[in-house]
Design a protein around this motif. Structure first.
Motif, PDB file in Angstrom:
ATOM      1  N   SER A  46      79.706  38.780  27.267  1.00 47.39           N
ATOM      2  CA  SER A  46      78.979  38.043  28.297  1.00 47.39           C
ATOM      3  C   SER A  46      78.683  38.907  29.518  1.00 47.39           C
ATOM      4  O   SER A  46      79.403  39.863  29.808  1.00 47.39           O
ATOM      5  CB  SER A  46      79.798  36.832  28.751  1.00 47.39           C
ATOM      6  OG  SER A  46      80.084  36.000  27.664  1.00 47.39           O
ATOM      7  N   ASP A  47      77.611  38.540  30.211  1.00 45.23           N
ATOM      8  CA  ASP A  47      77.263  39.132  31.500  1.00 45.23           C
ATOM      9  C   ASP A  47      77.098  40.654  31.430  1.00 45.23           C
ATOM     10  O   ASP A  47      77.703  41.406  32.180  1.00 45.23           O
ATOM     11  CB  ASP A  47      78.318  38.762  32.554  1.00 45.23           C
ATOM     12  CG  ASP A  47      77.845  39.064  33.965  1.00 45.23           C
ATOM     13  OD1 ASP A  47      76.625  39.075  34.201  1.00 45.23           O
ATOM     14  OD2 ASP A  47      78.702  39.303  34.832  1.00 45.23           O
ATOM     15  N   ASN A  48      76.280  41.093  30.471  1.00 48.29           N
ATOM     16  CA  ASN A  48      75.897  42.497  30.349  1.00 48.29           C
ATOM     17  C   ASN A  48      74.370  42.561  30.416  1.00 48.29           C
ATOM     18  O   ASN A  48      73.735  41.604  30.864  1.00 48.29           O
ATOM     19  CB  ASN A  48      76.424  43.085  29.039  1.00 48.29           C
ATOM     20  CG  ASN A  48      77.897  43.440  29.134  1.00 48.29           C
ATOM     21  OD1 ASN A  48      78.284  44.321  29.891  1.00 48.29           O
ATOM     22  ND2 ASN A  48      78.725  42.754  28.364  1.00 48.29           N
ATOM     23  N   ASN A  49      73.787  43.625  29.967  1.00 49.18           N
ATOM     24  CA  ASN A  49      72.334  43.765  29.929  1.00 49.18           C
ATOM     25  C   ASN A  49      71.851  43.988  28.506  1.00 49.18           C
ATOM     26  O   ASN A  49      70.905  44.732  28.275  1.00 49.18           O
ATOM     27  CB  ASN A  49      71.888  44.929  30.834  1.00 49.18           C
ATOM     28  CG  ASN A  49      72.176  44.663  32.290  1.00 49.18           C
ATOM     29  OD1 ASN A  49      71.848  43.597  32.799  1.00 49.18           O
ATOM     30  ND2 ASN A  49      72.816  45.594  32.956  1.00 49.18           N
TER      31      ASN A  49
ATOM     32  N   ASN B  15      80.912  49.213  41.842  1.00 51.84           N
ATOM     33  CA  ASN B  15      79.505  48.962  41.536  1.00 51.84           C
ATOM     34  C   ASN B  15      78.658  50.203  41.755  1.00 51.84           C
ATOM     35  O   ASN B  15      77.765  50.488  40.974  1.00 51.84           O
ATOM     36  CB  ASN B  15      78.963  47.803  42.379  1.00 51.84           C
ATOM     37  CG  ASN B  15      79.521  46.477  41.926  1.00 51.84           C
ATOM     38  OD1 ASN B  15      79.992  46.365  40.812  1.00 51.84           O
ATOM     39  ND2 ASN B  15      79.490  45.494  42.800  1.00 51.84           N
TER      40      ASN B  15
ATOM     41  N   ASN C  44      72.975  37.567  29.146  1.00 58.05           N
ATOM     42  CA  ASN C  44      72.441  38.851  28.731  1.00 58.05           C
ATOM     43  C   ASN C  44      70.924  38.766  28.776  1.00 58.05           C
ATOM     44  O   ASN C  44      70.373  37.834  29.365  1.00 58.05           O
ATOM     45  CB  ASN C  44      72.948  39.216  27.324  1.00 58.05           C
ATOM     46  CG  ASN C  44      74.311  39.873  27.367  1.00 58.05           C
ATOM     47  OD1 ASN C  44      74.450  40.999  27.804  1.00 58.05           O
ATOM     48  ND2 ASN C  44      75.330  39.145  26.931  1.00 58.05           N
TER      49      ASN C  44
ATOM     50  N   ARG D 211      79.332  52.578  38.848  1.00 55.96           N
ATOM     51  CA  ARG D 211      78.664  52.131  37.628  1.00 55.96           C
ATOM     52  C   ARG D 211      77.163  52.351  37.713  1.00 55.96           C
ATOM     53  O   ARG D 211      76.508  52.629  36.726  1.00 55.96           O
ATOM     54  CB  ARG D 211      78.981  50.672  37.344  1.00 55.96           C
ATOM     55  CG  ARG D 211      80.393  50.500  36.848  1.00 55.96           C
ATOM     56  CD  ARG D 211      80.666  49.098  36.437  1.00 55.96           C
ATOM     57  NE  ARG D 211      82.037  49.019  35.954  1.00 55.96           N
ATOM     58  CZ  ARG D 211      82.668  47.914  35.714  1.00 55.96           C
ATOM     59  NH1 ARG D 211      82.070  46.756  35.925  1.00 55.96           N
ATOM     60  NH2 ARG D 211      83.899  47.912  35.273  1.00 55.96           N
TER      61      ARG D 211
ATOM     62  N   SER E 210      83.089  41.944  28.662  1.00 57.74           N
ATOM     63  CA  SER E 210      82.151  41.226  29.531  1.00 57.74           C
ATOM     64  C   SER E 210      82.001  41.955  30.858  1.00 57.74           C
ATOM     65  O   SER E 210      82.901  42.683  31.287  1.00 57.74           O
ATOM     66  CB  SER E 210      82.671  39.813  29.807  1.00 57.74           C
ATOM     67  OG  SER E 210      82.764  39.078  28.623  1.00 57.74           O
ATOM     68  N   SER E 211      80.859  41.759  31.485  1.00 58.97           N
ATOM     69  CA  SER E 211      80.584  42.269  32.835  1.00 58.97           C
ATOM     70  C   SER E 211      80.777  43.780  32.943  1.00 58.97           C
ATOM     71  O   SER E 211      81.310  44.272  33.924  1.00 58.97           O
ATOM     72  CB  SER E 211      81.467  41.558  33.860  1.00 58.97           C
ATOM     73  OG  SER E 211      81.270  40.176  33.806  1.00 58.97           O
ATOM     74  N   ARG E 212      80.316  44.521  31.923  1.00 60.71           N
ATOM     75  CA  ARG E 212      80.435  45.985  31.938  1.00 60.71           C
ATOM     76  C   ARG E 212      79.081  46.671  32.090  1.00 60.71           C
ATOM     77  O   ARG E 212      78.980  47.873  31.962  1.00 60.71           O
ATOM     78  CB  ARG E 212      81.092  46.485  30.642  1.00 60.71           C
ATOM     79  CG  ARG E 212      82.431  45.881  30.325  1.00 60.71           C
ATOM     80  CD  ARG E 212      83.509  46.436  31.260  1.00 60.71           C
ATOM     81  NE  ARG E 212      84.776  45.800  31.003  1.00 60.71           N
ATOM     82  CZ  ARG E 212      85.747  46.326  30.274  1.00 60.71           C
ATOM     83  NH1 ARG E 212      85.597  47.500  29.724  1.00 60.71           N
ATOM     84  NH2 ARG E 212      86.869  45.670  30.084  1.00 60.71           N
ATOM     85  N   GLN E 213      78.030  45.892  32.323  1.00 60.86           N
ATOM     86  CA  GLN E 213      76.672  46.411  32.507  1.00 60.86           C
ATOM     87  C   GLN E 213      76.194  47.215  31.301  1.00 60.86           C
ATOM     88  O   GLN E 213      75.463  48.192  31.434  1.00 60.86           O
ATOM     89  CB  GLN E 213      76.579  47.239  33.790  1.00 60.86           C
ATOM     90  CG  GLN E 213      76.922  46.439  35.020  1.00 60.86           C
ATOM     91  CD  GLN E 213      76.839  47.238  36.295  1.00 60.86           C
ATOM     92  OE1 GLN E 213      76.523  48.415  36.297  1.00 60.86           O
ATOM     93  NE2 GLN E 213      77.119  46.585  37.409  1.00 60.86           N
TER      94      GLN E 213
END
Length: 94
Positions: free
Chosen positions: A60-63, A3, A85, A6, A37-40
Motif C-alpha cells: 500500500s501507499d507506493n507508486n 523524505n 498506488n 528518499r 508499504s509507504s516505501r515510494q
C-alpha cells in the motif's frame, strides 16, 4: 530528513534504489507477512517473489502502476494490499 533522502534516491539506478527502500530482505519472515508499504516504490521488487510461502504482502501507499508476471509464484498468498498506488487496471489473477 527521511523524505529528502528518499527523494534523492530516485536518481539512483532502480535496483540500488529498491534495495535502499525495501531493505536487504534475504529470509522469509517468520509470520509469512511482508510489509513494504509507504516505501515510494515505482516497480514491484521481483526478489519478493522468491518467498513462495508468503501469506500476506502489503504494498500500500507506493507508486506502483503494474505487477510482474512472477507474482504467480506466490501461490500461498491470501492477502495482497495494493491500495493507494497508481494502478489503472489490475491483472485478472489479482
Amino acid at each position: 530528513m527521511g523524505n529528502a533522502l528518499r527523494g534523492v534516491v530516485a536518481f539512483i539506478p532502480t535496483e540500488r534504489c529498491q534495495q535502499f527502500l525495501v531493505g536487504d530482505i534475504k529470509e522469509m519472515p517468520l509470520d509469512c507477512t511482508l510489509d513494504v508499504s509507504s516505501r515510494q516504490l515505482r516497480h514491484f521488487p521481483n526478489r519478493l517473489c522468491i518467498f513462495n510461502e508468503l501469506v500476506k504482502l502489503y504494498l500500500s501507499d507506493n507508486n506502483l502502476s503494474s505487477l510482474p508476471p512472477e507474482l504467480h509464484r506466490l501461490c500461498k498468498l491470501q492477502l495482497l494490499a495494493l491500495d493507494f498506488n497508481c494502478f489503472e487496471d489490475l491483472p485478472l489473477a489479482v
